[in-house]
Design a protein around this motif. Structure first.
Motif, PDB file in Angstrom:
ATOM      1  N   THR A   1      -8.758  24.316   3.265  1.00  9.21           N
ATOM      2  CA  THR A   1      -8.402  23.288   1.945  1.00  9.21           C
ATOM      3  C   THR A   1      -7.317  23.417   1.441  1.00  9.21           C
ATOM      4  O   THR A   1      -6.753  22.550   1.027  1.00  9.21           O
ATOM      5  N   GLY A   2      -6.842  24.539   1.413  1.00  9.31           N
ATOM      6  CA  GLY A   2      -5.131  24.740   0.909  1.00  9.31           C
ATOM      7  C   GLY A   2      -4.464  24.003   1.582  1.00  9.31           C
ATOM      8  O   GLY A   2      -3.145  23.202   1.293  1.00  9.31           O
TER       9      GLY A   2
ATOM     10  N   GLY B   1     -12.210  12.360  -4.052  1.00  5.89           N
ATOM     11  CA  GLY B   1     -11.991  13.420  -2.985  1.00  5.89           C
ATOM     12  C   GLY B   1     -12.883  14.608  -3.299  1.00  5.89           C
ATOM     13  O   GLY B   1     -13.323  14.980  -2.105  1.00  5.89           O
ATOM     14  N   ALA B   2     -12.666  15.161  -4.339  1.00  8.67           N
ATOM     15  CA  ALA B   2     -13.408  16.329  -4.690  1.00  8.67           C
ATOM     16  C   ALA B   2     -14.804  16.173  -4.443  1.00  8.67           C
ATOM     17  O   ALA B   2     -15.580  17.309  -3.810  1.00  8.67           O
ATOM     18  N   MET B   3     -15.660  15.145  -4.811  1.00 13.18           N
ATOM     19  CA  MET B   3     -17.077  14.761  -4.609  1.00 13.18           C
ATOM     20  C   MET B   3     -17.320  14.938  -2.829  1.00 13.18           C
ATOM     21  O   MET B   3     -18.409  15.099  -2.732  1.00 13.18           O
ATOM     22  N   VAL B   4     -16.405  14.303  -2.320  1.00 11.03           N
ATOM     23  CA  VAL B   4     -16.582  14.173  -0.905  1.00 11.03           C
ATOM     24  C   VAL B   4     -16.278  15.436  -0.030  1.00 11.03           C
ATOM     25  O   VAL B   4     -17.059  15.876   0.735  1.00 11.03           O
ATOM     26  N   GLY B   5     -15.495  16.342  -0.703  1.00  7.35           N
ATOM     27  CA  GLY B   5     -15.088  17.519   0.015  1.00  7.35           C
ATOM     28  C   GLY B   5     -15.681  18.789  -0.281  1.00  7.35           C
ATOM     29  O   GLY B   5     -15.795  19.740   0.485  1.00  7.35           O
ATOM     30  N   LEU B   6     -16.396  18.711  -1.528  1.00  3.53           N
ATOM     31  CA  LEU B   6     -17.066  20.012  -1.887  1.00  3.53           C
ATOM     32  C   LEU B   6     -18.095  20.424  -0.856  1.00  3.53           C
ATOM     33  O   LEU B   6     -18.275  21.538  -0.441  1.00  3.53           O
ATOM     34  N   TRP B   7     -19.116  19.647  -0.721  1.00  8.57           N
ATOM     35  CA  TRP B   7     -20.148  19.963   0.113  1.00  8.57           C
ATOM     36  C   TRP B   7     -19.932  20.511   1.520  1.00  8.57           C
ATOM     37  O   TRP B   7     -20.356  21.457   1.895  1.00  8.57           O
TER      38      TRP B   7
ATOM     39  N   MET C   1       2.575  26.398  -4.570  1.00  4.14           N
ATOM     40  CA  MET C   1       1.427  27.328  -4.866  1.00  4.14           C
ATOM     41  C   MET C   1       0.127  27.050  -3.721  1.00  4.14           C
ATOM     42  O   MET C   1      -0.308  28.295  -3.343  1.00  4.14           O
ATOM     43  N   LEU C   2       0.010  25.985  -3.259  1.00  2.00           N
ATOM     44  CA  LEU C   2      -1.067  26.051  -1.995  1.00  2.00           C
ATOM     45  C   LEU C   2      -0.858  26.512  -0.769  1.00  2.00           C
ATOM     46  O   LEU C   2      -1.586  27.340  -0.117  1.00  2.00           O
TER      47      LEU C   2
ATOM     48  N   GLY D   1      -9.188  18.867  -1.096  1.00  2.00           N
ATOM     49  CA  GLY D   1      -9.004  20.373  -0.889  1.00  2.00           C
ATOM     50  C   GLY D   1      -8.656  21.242  -2.087  1.00  2.00           C
ATOM     51  O   GLY D   1      -9.552  21.976  -2.093  1.00  2.00           O
ATOM     52  N   ALA D   2      -7.760  20.304  -2.989  1.00  2.00           N
ATOM     53  CA  ALA D   2      -7.496  21.390  -4.104  1.00  2.00           C
ATOM     54  C   ALA D   2      -8.779  21.383  -5.074  1.00  2.00           C
ATOM     55  O   ALA D   2      -8.805  22.546  -5.657  1.00  2.00           O
ATOM     56  N   LEU D   3      -9.781  20.426  -5.169  1.00  2.00           N
ATOM     57  CA  LEU D   3     -10.938  20.739  -6.175  1.00  2.00           C
ATOM     58  C   LEU D   3     -11.994  21.196  -5.442  1.00  2.00           C
ATOM     59  O   LEU D   3     -13.246  21.390  -5.761  1.00  2.00           O
ATOM     60  N   SER D   4     -11.908  21.726  -4.130  1.00  2.00           N
ATOM     61  CA  SER D   4     -13.092  22.372  -3.431  1.00  2.00           C
ATOM     62  C   SER D   4     -13.147  24.018  -3.325  1.00  2.00           C
ATOM     63  O   SER D   4     -14.176  24.345  -3.266  1.00  2.00           O
TER      64      SER D   4
END
Length: 418
Positions: A259-260, A235-241, A354-355, A292-295
Motif C-alpha cells: 500500500t505504501g 479510494g480509501a473506501m475501496v482499498g481498505l477491505w 515518507m512512503l 494506499g495511504a488511507l489503508s
C-alpha cells in the motif's frame, strides 16, 4: 452516528476554508503547516484528556459543551486573519474534535453488542467517510471566505440536535490506558513506524491539499478541492477491505509495504504531473493515493494487535493512536516547510519520500524478523484514528468474538461452501 458524521463533515469543510483563506491572505506554506500542526496537537491532547471531563459531567453535557466551544472557535475566524491566532484557535478545535469523537464513539461502543462490534465499526467507518466527503461540497460556494466559517459553525451546531434529542441513557466510559511509544516500538516496531507515517502523511495531506488544488485549478479551487478530497476518500473506501483481507493471509508488513508503494507512486505522480496532466488524471491519482495511504494504518493496528495478548489489545491500539497523533503533528510542519521552496507540489513530494521510507523499513523488518504465525493472527478489522475510545469498540480486545465484520463473515462462509 449522525452527529459524528456531521463532525467529520465539519472538520473536512473547515480544513478547506482555513487553507484557502490563509492562502488568499498571503500566508506562507510553512505558516499553513504550523496551523495544521496546532490542530493535530490539540487533537492529541483532547484524545488523552477528554475522558476525564466526560466522566465528570457525562456524555451529553460534554458533547454539547465541546460542540458549543467548536462553534465559537469557528466563528472567531471571521474576526480577521492572524496566523498565530488562527493556530491557537485550531488547537482549540482539535481538542473539541477529539472530545466529541471520544464522547460519541464511547457511546457507540457501549451500545453495541459484543458479537456485532466489528459490523458496527465497519459501518461507522463507511458513514464517517461519507460525511468527510460531503463536508467540502456543502460549503463549496463559500469556501475561502467569512461565509465558509459561518457554514462550518452551522454544521457544528447541527451536531447538537440528535444528541440533545436522544432518549438513550448515558454510558460509562472506560478508555484503556495507552501503551507508551517505547513499549509499542518494543512490541511491534513495524506498526509504530507505519502509524507515525500514516499520521504524518495523511494529516499533512488532509490539512494542506486545498493549496495543491488551488495551484491546479486557481479559478475553481473550492470545487476542485471538494472533488480531490472525494477522490482520496473514495479510494480509501475501496482499498481498505482488500488490504485487510489480504493481510489476514500474508505478512501484514508486506501489505503495508504494498500500500505504501501504491500511495508513494501516486504521490510522486501528483507531484510531477500537477501542471501537465488533466484534472481527471489528477483525480485518478488522488484515488490511488487514497487506496494506499488511507489503508495501511488499519493494517498496522492489526499487526500490533497480533503481537499483543488479548488483555493488552485495547491499550496497544490506543498507544498506536498516540504515535499516529505525534506523526500528525510533525507531518504538516515538515510538509509546510518543504512546500515553501517547492510550491504546492512539495506536499506530495514530501508524501512520496515518507512512503518510500515506510516501504524500505517494512521490507527490512520482513527480512530481519519472522512473520506472526496464522494461529497468532487476529482477523483484520477496520480501524481509523479518531479517539482512544474507539479502541474499546474493536473486537480484537475480546477473548471471544463470533463476528468481526460483514466482509470477514462472508469470506468465512464462502470458504466452507463446496
Amino acid at each position: 452516528m449522525s452527529a459524528l458524521t456531521l463532525l467529520q463533515g465539519a472538520a473536512a469543510a473547515l480544513s478547506v476554508t482555513i487553507a484557502l483563506s490563509l492562502q488568499t491572505a498571503g500566508a506562507s506554506n510553512a505558516g499553513l503547516g504550523l496551523v495544521a500542526a496546532f490542530f493535530a496537537g490539540g487533537f492529541l491532547a483532547g484524545a488523552m484528556l477528554s475522558p476525564v471531563q466526560i466522566m465528570r459531567i457525562g456524555h451529553i453535557r460534554s458533547f454539547v459543551f465541546f460542540a458549543a466551544l467548536a462553534i465559537l472557535a469557528s466563528l472567531s475566524f471571521t474576526l480577521g486573519v492572524s496566523l498565530m491566532g488562527w493556530a491557537v484557535v485550531q488547537a482549540v478545535i482539535g481538542v473539541c474534535a477529539a472530545a466529541l469523537y471520544t464522547a460519541g464513539e464511547s457511546w457507540i461502543a457501549d451500545a453495541t453488542p459484543s458479537d456485532k462490534r466489528g459490523t458496527i465499526l465497519g459501518f461507522y467507518h463507511v458513514i464517517a467517510k461519507a460525511g468527510a466527503i460531503a463536508g467540502p461540497f456543502a460549503i463549496m460556494s463559500a469556501a475561502g471566505g467569512v461565509a465558509g466559517f459561518i457554514m462550518v459553525a452551522a454544521i457544528f451546531a447541527a451536531m447538537i440536535l440528535p444528541i440533545s434529542a436522544t432518549r438513550q441513557s448515558q454510558p460509562e466510559i472506560s478508555t484503556g490506558t495507552p501503551f507508551g511509544p517505547r513499549k509499542i516500538i518494543r512490541y511491534a516496531p513495524a506498526a509504530a513506524v507505519a502509524a507515525f507515517s500514516a499520521g504524518a502523511v495523511n494529516n499533512a495531506v488532509a490539512q494542506l491539499y486545498p493549496i495543491y488544488a488551488q495551484a491546479i485549478a486557481p479559478e475553481s479551487a473550492a470545487t476542485f478541492s471538494a472533488n480531490f478530497n472525494a477522490a482520496i476518500l473514495g479510494g480509501a473506501m475501496v482499498g481498505l477491505w482488500p488490504a485487510g483481507v489480504i493481510s489476514d493471509r500474508v505478512d501484514r508488513r508486506l501489505v503495508i509495504a504494498a500500500t505504501g508503494i501504491l500511495a508513494g507512486v501516486a504521490a510522486l505522480g501528483l507531484a510531477l504531473l500537477s501542471h501537465t496532466a488533466s484534472e481527471p488524471i489528477i483525480l485518478g491519482l488522488a484515488f490511488l493515493f487514497g487506496m494506499g495511504a488511507l489503508s495501511y494504518y488499519a493494517v498496522a493496528v492489526a499487526h500490533a494487535a497480533d503481537r499483543a495478548r488479548p488483555d493488552q489489545a485495547t491499550s496497544m491500539m490506543a498507544g498506536i493512536m498516540v504515535i499516529w497523533g505525534i506523526g500528525s503533528i510533525v507531518g504538516p510542519l515538515v510538509a509546510g516547510f518543504i512546500m515553501t521552496p517547492l510550491g504546492a507540489t512539495g506536499l506530495f513530494a514530501f508524501a512520496s519520500v515518507m512512503l518510500a521510507l515506510l516501504t524500505i523499513i517494512m521490507f527490512t523488518r520482513v527480512v530481519k524478523n519472522a512473520e506472526v504465525t496464522d494461529d497468532e493472527k487476529d482477523p483484520f478489522n477496520a480501524t481509523q484514528a479518531t479517539s482512544l475510545a474507539l479502541s474499546e469498540l474493536d473486537p480484537r480486545g475480546e477473548d471471544h468474538n463470533e463476528q468481526f465484520d460483514l466482509f470477514v463473515s462472508w469470506m468465512a462462509s464462502t470458504e466452507t461452501e463446496p
